[in-house]
Design a protein around this motif. Structure first.
Motif, PDB file in Angstrom:
ATOM      1  N   GLN A 151      -1.321 -14.750  21.949  1.00 12.64           N
ATOM      2  CA  GLN A 151      -0.091 -15.128  21.243  1.00 12.64           C
ATOM      3  C   GLN A 151      -0.381 -15.697  19.858  1.00 12.64           C
ATOM      4  OE1 GLN A 151       2.010 -17.805  23.822  1.00 12.64           O
ATOM      5  NE2 GLN A 151       2.812 -16.158  25.086  1.00 12.64           N
ATOM      6  N   ALA A 152      -1.514 -16.360  19.701  1.00 14.45           N
ATOM      7  CA  ALA A 152      -1.803 -17.075  18.458  1.00 14.45           C
ATOM      8  C   ALA A 152      -2.419 -16.202  17.364  1.00 14.45           C
ATOM      9  CB  ALA A 152      -2.720 -18.264  18.745  1.00 14.45           C
ATOM     10  N   ILE A 153      -3.069 -15.127  17.753  1.00 19.41           N
ATOM     11  CA  ILE A 153      -3.716 -14.256  16.771  1.00 19.41           C
ATOM     12  C   ILE A 153      -2.732 -13.169  16.367  1.00 19.41           C
ATOM     13  CG2 ILE A 153      -5.557 -12.571  16.414  1.00 19.41           C
ATOM     14  CD1 ILE A 153      -7.255 -14.315  18.314  1.00 19.41           C
ATOM     15  N   VAL A 154      -2.615 -12.982  15.060  1.00 22.85           N
ATOM     16  CA  VAL A 154      -1.719 -11.954  14.524  1.00 22.85           C
ATOM     17  C   VAL A 154      -2.563 -10.924  13.780  1.00 22.85           C
ATOM     18  CG1 VAL A 154       0.213 -11.509  12.968  1.00 22.85           C
ATOM     19  CG2 VAL A 154       0.138 -13.631  14.287  1.00 22.85           C
ATOM     20  N   VAL A 155      -2.384  -9.660  14.130  1.00 27.15           N
ATOM     21  CA  VAL A 155      -3.092  -8.569  13.467  1.00 27.15           C
ATOM     22  C   VAL A 155      -2.048  -7.631  12.886  1.00 27.15           C
ATOM     23  CG1 VAL A 155      -4.711  -6.661  13.752  1.00 27.15           C
ATOM     24  CG2 VAL A 155      -4.996  -8.754  15.110  1.00 27.15           C
ATOM     25  N   LYS A 156      -2.128  -7.423  11.560  1.00 28.30           N
ATOM     26  CA  LYS A 156      -1.171  -6.558  10.866  1.00 28.30           C
ATOM     27  C   LYS A 156      -1.932  -5.533  10.035  1.00 28.30           C
ATOM     28  CE  LYS A 156       2.319 -10.150  10.248  1.00 28.30           C
ATOM     29  NZ  LYS A 156       3.081 -10.932   9.273  1.00 28.30           N
ATOM     30  N   PRO A 157      -1.444  -4.289  10.017  1.00 28.91           N
ATOM     31  CA  PRO A 157      -2.070  -3.290   9.152  1.00 28.91           C
ATOM     32  C   PRO A 157      -1.781  -3.616   7.688  1.00 28.91           C
ATOM     33  CG  PRO A 157      -0.148  -2.378  10.237  1.00 28.91           C
ATOM     34  CD  PRO A 157      -0.341  -3.750  10.794  1.00 28.91           C
ATOM     35  N   VAL A 158      -2.725  -3.237   6.827  1.00 30.49           N
ATOM     36  CA  VAL A 158      -2.563  -3.462   5.395  1.00 30.49           C
ATOM     37  C   VAL A 158      -2.480  -2.097   4.724  1.00 30.49           C
ATOM     38  CG1 VAL A 158      -3.637  -4.400   3.312  1.00 30.49           C
ATOM     39  CG2 VAL A 158      -3.857  -5.623   5.479  1.00 30.49           C
ATOM     40  N   GLY A 159      -1.323  -1.804   4.150  1.00 35.42           N
ATOM     41  CA  GLY A 159      -1.144  -0.522   3.479  1.00 35.42           C
ATOM     42  C   GLY A 159      -1.309   0.647   4.422  1.00 35.42           C
ATOM     43  N   GLY A 160      -1.714   1.774   3.869  1.00 30.23           N
ATOM     44  CA  GLY A 160      -1.885   2.976   4.677  1.00 30.23           C
ATOM     45  C   GLY A 160      -3.324   3.189   5.104  1.00 30.23           C
ATOM     46  N   ALA A 161      -4.187   2.280   4.733  1.00 28.88           N
ATOM     47  CA  ALA A 161      -5.611   2.421   5.057  1.00 28.88           C
ATOM     48  C   ALA A 161      -5.906   1.867   6.447  1.00 28.88           C
ATOM     49  CB  ALA A 161      -6.438   1.673   4.020  1.00 28.88           C
ATOM     50  N   GLN A 162      -7.156   1.940   6.822  1.00 29.67           N
ATOM     51  CA  GLN A 162      -7.568   1.400   8.107  1.00 29.67           C
ATOM     52  C   GLN A 162      -8.015  -0.049   7.952  1.00 29.67           C
ATOM     53  OE1 GLN A 162     -10.491   4.083   9.673  1.00 29.67           O
ATOM     54  NE2 GLN A 162      -8.957   5.547  10.322  1.00 29.67           N
ATOM     55  N   LEU A 163      -7.234  -0.807   7.204  1.00 27.51           N
ATOM     56  CA  LEU A 163      -7.495  -2.225   6.995  1.00 27.51           C
ATOM     57  C   LEU A 163      -6.495  -3.038   7.785  1.00 27.51           C
ATOM     58  CD1 LEU A 163      -8.026  -2.278   3.130  1.00 27.51           C
ATOM     59  CD2 LEU A 163      -9.780  -2.309   4.899  1.00 27.51           C
ATOM     60  N   PHE A 164      -6.940  -4.187   8.259  1.00 29.91           N
ATOM     61  CA  PHE A 164      -6.066  -5.054   9.024  1.00 29.91           C
ATOM     62  C   PHE A 164      -6.209  -6.486   8.540  1.00 29.91           C
ATOM     63  CE2 PHE A 164      -6.893  -1.434  11.699  1.00 29.91           C
ATOM     64  CZ  PHE A 164      -5.644  -1.134  12.216  1.00 29.91           C
ATOM     65  N   ASP A 165      -5.114  -7.198   8.572  1.00 35.64           N
ATOM     66  CA  ASP A 165      -5.095  -8.626   8.258  1.00 35.64           C
ATOM     67  C   ASP A 165      -5.066  -9.360   9.591  1.00 35.64           C
ATOM     68  OD1 ASP A 165      -4.809 -11.017   6.777  1.00 35.64           O
ATOM     69  OD2 ASP A 165      -2.633 -10.944   7.023  1.00 35.64           O
ATOM     70  N   VAL A 166      -6.091 -10.163   9.851  1.00 34.27           N
ATOM     71  CA  VAL A 166      -6.189 -10.916  11.106  1.00 34.27           C
ATOM     72  C   VAL A 166      -6.003 -12.389  10.769  1.00 34.27           C
ATOM     73  CG1 VAL A 166      -7.636 -11.480  13.087  1.00 34.27           C
ATOM     74  CG2 VAL A 166      -7.817  -9.223  12.011  1.00 34.27           C
ATOM     75  N   THR A 167      -4.999 -13.015  11.386  1.00 32.16           N
ATOM     76  CA  THR A 167      -4.744 -14.425  11.107  1.00 32.16           C
ATOM     77  C   THR A 167      -4.679 -15.245  12.393  1.00 32.16           C
ATOM     78  OG1 THR A 167      -2.340 -14.095  11.081  1.00 32.16           O
ATOM     79  CG2 THR A 167      -3.473 -13.949   8.978  1.00 32.16           C
ATOM     80  N   TYR A 168      -5.108 -16.482  12.247  1.00 32.60           N
ATOM     81  CA  TYR A 168      -5.030 -17.466  13.314  1.00 32.60           C
ATOM     82  C   TYR A 168      -4.884 -18.813  12.621  1.00 32.60           C
ATOM     83  CZ  TYR A 168      -6.521 -20.700  16.977  1.00 32.60           C
ATOM     84  OH  TYR A 168      -6.584 -21.739  17.872  1.00 32.60           O
ATOM     85  N   THR A 169      -3.923 -19.608  13.030  1.00 38.60           N
ATOM     86  CA  THR A 169      -3.690 -20.904  12.416  1.00 38.60           C
ATOM     87  C   THR A 169      -4.173 -22.009  13.349  1.00 38.60           C
ATOM     88  OG1 THR A 169      -1.744 -20.022  11.283  1.00 38.60           O
ATOM     89  CG2 THR A 169      -1.927 -22.404  11.425  1.00 38.60           C
TER      90      THR A 169
END
Length: 66
Positions: free
Chosen positions: A29-47
């Motif tokens: 629940q705490a980790i958020v993974v979002k795609p960045v643009g159309g590439a195979q990049l992801f933004d991984v966040t945890y607070t």
């Protein structure tokens, strides 16, 4: 993907995680993974209250995925 993360003693020593009733569910629940643009990049966040703890968790998640 998160099993190796919670198997890491450094991660399990983080208070928010170690005090959770179910550390795996907490991280899911705490980790958020979002795609960045159309590439195979992801933004991984945890607070976390401690920025170094947040960095450890995110780095460990990325290491376990790749």
């Amino acid at each position: 993907m998160l099993q190796p993360v919670i198997a890491d003693p450094e991660i399990m020593a983080i208070p928010e995680i170690s005090e959770a009733d179910d550390p795996l569910a907490y991280l899911m629940q705490a980790i958020v993974v979002k795609p960045v643009g159309g590439a195979q990049l992801f933004d991984v966040t945890y607070t976390a209250a401690n920025p170094s703890h947040a960095a450890k968790v995110v780095n460990r998640v990325v290491e376990s995925y790749f």
